[in-house]
Scaffold this motif. Structure first.
Motif, short mmCIF file in Angstrom:
data_model
loop_
_atom_site.label_atom_id
_atom_site.label_comp_id
_atom_site.label_asym_id
_atom_site.label_seq_id
_atom_site.Cartn_x
_atom_site.Cartn_y
_atom_site.Cartn_z
N LYS A 91 0.86 -1.18 0.00
CA LYS A 91 0.00 0.00 0.00
C LYS A 91 0.90 1.23 0.00
O LYS A 91 1.97 1.23 0.59
CB LYS A 91 -0.88 0.04 1.25
N THR A 92 0.45 2.27 -0.64
CA THR A 92 1.18 3.53 -0.65
C THR A 92 0.59 4.43 0.43
O THR A 92 -0.61 4.69 0.44
CB THR A 92 1.09 4.20 -2.03
N CYS A 93 1.45 4.91 1.32
CA CYS A 93 1.00 5.72 2.46
C CYS A 93 1.86 6.98 2.56
O CYS A 93 3.04 6.96 2.24
CB CYS A 93 1.13 4.94 3.76
N THR B 142 1.35 7.53 9.69
CA THR B 142 1.00 7.97 8.33
C THR B 142 -0.32 8.72 8.38
O THR B 142 -1.10 8.54 9.31
CB THR B 142 0.87 6.76 7.38
N ASP C 12 -2.70 8.55 5.92
CA ASP C 12 -3.79 7.80 5.30
C ASP C 12 -3.85 6.33 5.70
O ASP C 12 -4.83 5.66 5.41
CB ASP C 12 -3.74 7.93 3.77
N CYS C 13 -2.84 5.81 6.38
CA CYS C 13 -2.86 4.40 6.81
C CYS C 13 -2.84 4.24 8.32
O CYS C 13 -2.87 3.13 8.82
CB CYS C 13 -1.66 3.66 6.21
N LEU D 132 1.38 2.46 12.26
CA LEU D 132 1.80 1.15 11.80
C LEU D 132 3.01 0.68 12.61
O LEU D 132 3.93 1.46 12.87
CB LEU D 132 2.19 1.21 10.32
N LYS E 215 4.98 10.08 -0.19
CA LYS E 215 4.40 8.74 -0.20
C LYS E 215 5.49 7.69 -0.31
O LYS E 215 6.46 7.87 -1.05
CB LYS E 215 3.41 8.60 -1.35
N PHE F 241 2.41 -4.58 3.81
CA PHE F 241 1.63 -5.02 4.96
C PHE F 241 1.56 -6.54 4.94
O PHE F 241 1.14 -7.13 3.96
CB PHE F 241 0.21 -4.45 4.90
#
Length: 140
Positions: free
Chosen positions: A58-60, A85, A87-88, A91, A116, A121
């Protein structure tokens, strides 16, 4: 029948070692206590290896990276590398630092603040915990 013509009372002895209620209670305890503990131990031991080869990217957008410390004593604590992040979410990183020390790795991630990055994941995640990242692609 007995000699006097009255029916005799027959008492059957159980051949079971444990009553059924006890057996069912043990099964419930095993399901509620033993299974989650076994799953958690398996996750701690095998998920980093599994997630290295079984993951999705995923791009975060990176906010920051740092160390989160659990425990109150200096001799009894655990440190986790966290990546924040936009948008994620938050983590937890559990993977290879690509030959860098922990501080160098954190500095490298922080140098991408506002940009980004592709994060891998792992497919094996724990329920109700922070998502675990197994790799960071810096695009080098």
């Amino acid at each position: 029948m007995s000699i006097q013509g009255k029916p005799r009372k027959v008492v059957l002895k159980s051949t079971e070692k444990f009553p059924r209620a006890t057996v069912w209670a043990l099964r419930v305890v095993a399901l509620v206590v033993v299974a989650p503990v076994a799953y958690g131990l398996a996750h701690m031991g095998f998920s980093p290896l599994y997630n290295q080869s079984h993951n999705h990217v995923k791009t975060c957008t990176i906010k920051s990276a740092g160390i989160a410390r659990t425990g109150t004593k200096s001799y009894n604590h655990t440190e986790y590398l966290y990546i924040a992040t936009t948008d994620c979410g938050y983590l937890r990183f559990r993977g290879s630092k690509q030959g860098l020390t922990q501080d160098e790795f954190i500095s490298r991630i922080n140098s991408y603040k506002g940009q980004k990055l592709d994060l891998a994941f792992g497919d094996w995640q724990l329920f109700l915990s922070d998502p675990e990242v197994s790799a960071v692609d810096f695009g080098d």
